[in-house]
Every structure is written in C-alpha cells, then in structure tokens.
Design an enzyme around this catalytic site. Structure first.
Site, PDB file in Angstrom:
ATOM      1  N   LYS B  76       0.857  -1.173   0.000  1.00 19.09           N
ATOM      2  CA  LYS B  76       0.000   0.000   0.000  1.00 19.09           C
ATOM      3  C   LYS B  76       0.898   1.229   0.000  1.00 19.09           C
ATOM      4  O   LYS B  76       1.947   1.229   0.648  1.00 19.09           O
ATOM      5  CB  LYS B  76      -0.872  -0.041   1.263  1.00 19.09           C
ATOM      6  N   SER B 178      -9.558   1.134   3.277  1.00 14.19           N
ATOM      7  CA  SER B 178      -8.803   1.984   2.388  1.00 14.19           C
ATOM      8  C   SER B 178      -7.682   1.265   1.619  1.00 14.19           C
ATOM      9  O   SER B 178      -7.144   1.820   0.685  1.00 14.19           O
ATOM     10  CB  SER B 178      -8.171   3.105   3.201  1.00 14.19           C
ATOM     11  N   SER B 202      -9.372  -1.293   7.436  1.00 13.44           N
ATOM     12  CA  SER B 202      -8.901  -0.988   6.086  1.00 13.44           C
ATOM     13  C   SER B 202      -8.228  -2.132   5.333  1.00 13.44           C
ATOM     14  O   SER B 202      -8.024  -2.041   4.130  1.00 13.44           O
ATOM     15  CB  SER B 202      -7.937   0.196   6.124  1.00 13.44           C
TER      16      SER B 202
END
Lengths: 159, 523
Positions: B76, B178, B202
C-alpha cells in the site's frame, strides 16, 4: 470468461451444500440487536458560530470549504454525543492496548546520523544546510467567511 | 499461473518447474491487462526489478532460497519505500520519496520477496471505499467476472477524473478501502501478497469485497516503522494473500520486535504452520450477538448462520455471547481517529517535505495554503473535528470520554475470552461489494460510519482479526466472514480460518484467461 461462469455454478453448489446442513438452532441472532439511540436525551450539539470557525481554522491551519463542511462538523459532534449514553464513572481512559506490558526503550546512544543531504532531499527550499521558512510570528490574516454565511449560527444578520 | 499461491509457487520454483522471471512476468502481464482497475500507483523501476529477479534466481540456483524468495508482492502506498515515491494517496505527498524503507518492506525483501509496486488507497487511509485518493478510485477485479463485457469498459476508473465519473456514474463494483489497491492486486493475481494497513478495518474490508484473505494482526506484533500513521494507537500493518496458509507464510517472515518501533513487543515471535488436522471439539466459538447490526444483508447473515452451524456440526462448541459496547465502537473510533488525525497531520506543513504552495508572506500563511491545497475534504474535516474534540472545554467530554468507552470495549473482549471463548465468528462487511454509483452518493464519513461497524472493535482492543472469503453472493461476488481471537493468538486464529477455508472451497478469481486487450478496455 466461460470458465468463470462454470466456477460460479460450482459456488452456488457449495452454497447449496452449506445451506443444506442448516438444521441446528443457530446461535446467530436472526434480527438486528442494536438499540435505537434517542438523540433528544443526549447533550445538545453546540452552536457553530464565526468565533468557533475562526478558532478551529487557526489551530488546524486548514479552512472549512463551504457550508457542507460546517454541517459535517455538526453531524460529527451529534454522532459523538452518543458516547454519553454509557456511564463511564470510574473507568480509566485507555491510551494504548499495550498498557500492561513493559515496552522496549532504546539506549540513549546515537545510532544514526550524518544524513543531512538525505534529510534535506525532500524540501523544496533549502539554503546551505537549512530548511527555509518564511517569516514567523506573524498571525494568520483574517479570512473572508462570506462563503460560510448561510451555515453559521448566530450571525450578524440575526443581531 | 497467476492463480498460484505462495506455497505452490515456492514449491515449483524449488523444484525448478517455474522460474522467478516467469512468475514475475505472469504477474506483470495481469497487471498490464488490468490497468483499468487503477490498483497500482507506482511500479518498481524495470532495471531494479530485473536485478532483484536475478538475485532471487541465483538464490534458487544455489539452493539458498529464503521463505519468500522470488514472490512478487506489493505495498500500500502508505509504506515508505526509498526507491519509489510514497504518496499515501494525497496531493500533499506527490513529490515525496522517503529516505528510508518501512520495516515491513525491509523484512519482506530480506526474505527474498520481489516488490513490484505500490498500491492505490484512500487519501491518508481515510475511507472505506478506495474512492477518495488523489490517484482516483480502485475498481474491484471481480467486475471482470460479473459485469457483461460490454459494460465493463465504459466506466474504467483509470484516467477518468472524479468529475467524469459523477457525470457518467459507474455501475461497477468498488474494491472497498482503504487498502483497496492491495486487496484488488492480490485478487487479480498481479502479485501473490500485499501489505495494507488496518486502523479501523482498512485491510479486512477490501479483502472481504475482493475475495481474498486479510489479516489485521495483534497490535504490537508487526512493526509500524515507516507506515505513515493515521491513528497510532490502532494502526497495524495488514497482510493480504489469497489463502490462509500464504498469510501465515508472510506473517512468519515479517513478525516480531523491531528496534525502530517501541510499540512492537519484545517477546520473540514463534513462527507456526497451519495444522490441518485439528480437534474442533476442543474449540469454543463465540457468536457475539451485537454483530448483527443495522444493514446486514440477508446473504451475509445466512453465511454467518450456516458457518456457525457447520462448526457446531463438526464438533465445535458454539455459543452466543454478548459484547454490550459493540454498538458504540464506531462512534468511539470516530472521535479517537479525528483527534489523532488532528495531531498526526500537523507534520504536513510544506517546509521539510511535501507540497509547498501559496503565499510566502509568513510561515502560518504558507502552512495554511499548502495544507489547504494538499489535503482533500475528508482529511480537512477530520482535522477540524479532531481539533474541536480536543478544545479545552471538550477534552474531557469527548476525547477522554471516548478513551474511557474504549476501555469498556476492550474489556468486552477480555471478558468474553476469559469466559473460555477461543475465537469469535462475526461478519466483516454488511454486504458483498457495493456498486460505485450507490456508494458514492453518500459522503466518506457516512459510509465509514456505516461500513466500518464490524471491523473497528478489533482495532479498539488491539486483538487479531482475519477476514476469509467463503462463498459467492447471488450476483457472483465474494462473501466473507471474520474471526477474532485474543492478543497474540494468530496461530490458532489462522488454524480455524484454515479449517473454514478448506470447508468452503472458495472459487478464487482467476484472470489468467483474461483475453481482453487494454485498448478495448480503455475504449
């Protein structure tokens, strides 16, 4: 794509198999268990007036974009008020879940350094080995809040 | 081949049936074919990549391969990488290349993994849809499986500005957030593992929507050094893989104390393998009744019931338990998140790094201008709300109150585990992946408050939780459930997860046959 739909078939099958074994009285509650929140019984949401907006913007160094921003703050506080339905008398605040453990502290010794160039690499303005900032100790100029007018409570027009 | 697990790939590479280069090329082929999904925001420089591949090849040739040797992984974009920009999905950091690597990056690389790129996310990890980052929204790879080909290329997320999307609303399925880019990347087969972050769900939420395994480990087990902080007391690096066994392989490679993160515990980590023959009769599964919250879809509810029944039928003791403060979690999370965000975001001022734009009249003017330009609406409103909760007159009423409620939530977990429950079985998302059009008609805050209700409790208490895909919904999208265990119970948590996985035989997405060329997808 064909193999995908075949797969899907396979899955419906798995699902069917899972469904077929349902014969126990499931421990899963069949209906939602949440209790309705009575917002009327909670503290009032404080008014969002010009003074509060200016204070928050000054300490946050970001601005409310528009009235939706103010509305969001109000709903956010309204939502936070829900915490008051529970009695926390005598309950200590929880800062960190590792509170019961002894955590590792490093020795007070220099382990890295001599990386001035690396540290300065991401700064857009530097001089010699310094970051460059504009003059400090100058208060933020007053912003025009015309765009928030409709959203503000207890405004000039009401006075 | 894109459908390989880490376990299989390592096995084949050890036997010489597959080369490191072939595996990476296969992943990159998928990456290229699926660019329309907007999963990656940066890719490793080809020259660097081939050097790394060579090194891994050599390791196999010399029989010195490590546990992740030659495995393509992604991170990420919230993890610092010294050889690639790290933007955290924000305009604020578009020009930022960290001078160091996050510990998770260092450890995966030390174990031979090949980092192929950085994945898309919500700005500063604030969101549950992966729609609110500066790089645009992430599409769910399952769109390829469930949308008719004709609809598919119309609303590609790539190179389409948010405006275009709202004018021409997409009917595609979102990845969740996310860490949407990471979950989508693994589901598509463009990498075999990805690191997300999990502050309020997330990692688990997008894993659930994308049909992959997502682990939020115990707080303090994985180092946060180099993970751009959102809420320091809840942030955890998350591991996303296709299978539970792969998850354990990655966890074993990276877990344990890190001198750079004083909140990692010092006890040495014991690597474990997933046991296949487990005695379920010794297992006590708790079904927390409060996890049947508002908006839980009938399909998820049925899967939850069926799975609980199956466990019981297989010999496990399954009981209903109560965790009375669950309903307050999302509110408590909201207050604590805003407060920590207000403090954490104070570092972005444009002087030492990040966006510097606007008046140079005074420091305050420059800070204000840069921050206003650099942050999106979501970040700004959380900062403002956080500073409101932290005002002297509100501090006790909101911030400390939330911290007290947090203790009650944490005690709920302590009590239920102390009462003899080994692991909790709950839903993780309310539905299967929502459609973009539906999801985007409410603001980020509303969606988080609605979508994160089942995931935030584990972060509050710091306990490990894993999302596992178990079946498909009527529209052919993944449905997942969550298992939550006591602190540092990863080994037994993953063992139970593995059992569920074997029972369910989830049909993983396989895009190997994706014959569509990119031009067609881009119209």
């Amino acid at each position: 794509m064909q193999h995908l739909s075949q797969k899907c078939l396979g899955v419906c099958w798995t699902f069917a198999r899972l469904r077929a074994v349902r014969q126990l009285s499931s421990k899963v509650p069949p209906k939602p268990t949440w209790e309705k929140v009575d917002f009327d019984a909670l503290p009032k949401v404080p008014e969002v007036d010009l003074a509060l907006v200016e204070q928050l913007e000054r300490i946050s160094l970001v601005e409310f974009n528009n009235e939706t921003g103010l509305e969001w703050l109000r709903s956010s506080v309204k939502s936070a008020n829900r915490l008051h339905v529970v009695d926390t008398e005598g309950v200590e605040p929880l800062d960190n879940v590792l509170e019961d453990r002894e955590l590792w502290l490093c020795e007070d010794q220099v382990t890295e350094g001599n990386c001035t160039e690396q540290v300065l690499l991401n700064a857009l303005k530097t001089e010699e080995q310094y970051f460059v900032a504009p003059p400090g100790n100058v208060p933020l100029k007053k912003r025009d809040k015309q765009h928030l007018k409709l959203g503000l409570q207890e405004d000039e027009d009401s006075s | 081949m894109g459908s390989l697990t880490i376990k299989q790939a390592i096995h084949q590479m050890r036997k010489g049936l597959l080369s490191v280069e072939e595996l990476c090329k296969k992943c990159q082929d998928i990456l290229k074919k699926t660019r329309v999904l907007n999963m990656y925001v940066n890719e490793t420089d080809p020259e660097q990549l081939s050097k790394n591949l060579q090194a891994s090849s050599q390791a196999y040739a010399q029989e010195a391969a490590k546990c992740l040797e030659g495995i393509p992984v992604s991170f990420k974009d919230a993890f610092c990488t010294s050889d690639m920009p790290t933007t955290c999905g924000s305009k604020m950091l578009l020009n930022y290349t960290p001078p160091y690597d996050a510990t998770m990056v260092t450890r995966t690389q030390e174990n031979g993994a090949i980092v192929i790129g950085k994945t898309n996310m919500d700005e500063f990890a604030m969101g549950s849809g992966s729609l609110d980052g500066c790089h645009g929204p992430v599409m769910n790879p399952w769109n390829f499986a469930v949308l008719p080909a004709a609809d598919r290329h119309v609303q590609g997320a790539n190179n389409v500005s948010e405006d275009t999307l709202s004018v021409e609303p997409g009917d595609w399925f979102i990845s969740g957030g996310s860490s949407g880019g990471s979950a989508a990347a693994v589901a598509s087969g463009s990498c075999l593992a990805s690191f997300g972050s999990d502050t309020g769900g997330s990692t688990r939420l997008p894993a659930s929507f994308c049909g992959v395994v997502g682990l939020k480990p115990t707080y303090g087990l994985l180092s946060r050094h180099g993970l751009i902080p959102l809420v320091n007391s809840m942030d955890a690096p998350g591991i996303i893989t296709k299978t539970v066994e792969d998850c354990s392989i990655v966890l074993n490679a990276v877990a344990g104390h890190d001198v750079m993160d004083s909140t990692t515990v010092v006890e040495s980590y014991k690597p474990f393998e997933i046991q296949e023959d487990i005695d379920l009769s010794k297992l006590h599964i708790g079904i927390p009744k409060e996890y049947h919250g508002p908006g839980l879809s009938g399909e998820v509810l049925r899967l939850w019931q069926d799975t609980a029944d199956n466990l019981e039928k297989a010999g496990a003791r399954v009981t209903q338990v109560s965790m009375p403060h669950t309903q307050l979690c999302i509110t408590c999370y909201h207050v604590l998140c805003c407060c920590e965000v207000a403090s954490n975001m104070a570092r972005y001022d444009g002087i030492e790094f990040g966006l510097r734009e606007g008046s140079e009249e005074s420091t305050e003017e420059l800070y204000a201008a840069s921050r206003h330009q650099g942050f999106n609406d979501v970040v700004r409103s959380r900062i403002l709300a956080g500073n409101f909760f932290l005002l002297k007159r509100n501090y006790e009423k909101f911030f400390l109150k939330a911290q007290r409620v947090r203790r009650l939530i944490s005690n709920d977990f302590k009590n239920v585990f102390r009462s003899g429950v080994d692991v909790l079985l709950t839903p993780i998302s309310l539905t299967d992946a929502p459609r973009y059009r539906w999801f985007a008609n409410q603001d980020n805050h509303t969606r988080c408050e609605e979508q994160d209700v089942l995931s935030t409790p584990a972060n509050m208490a710091g306990v490990p939780a894993i999302s596992i895909p178990l079946s498909l919904s009527s529209q052919g999208l993944p449905l997942s459930l969550q298992l939550i265990g006591p602190h540092f119970s990863e080994s037994s948590l993953l063992t139970v997860a593995g059992w569920l996985e074997r029972e369910a035989q989830f049909p993983y997405l396989n895009l190997d046959a994706l014959g569509l060329n990119e031009e067609a997808l881009r119209r």
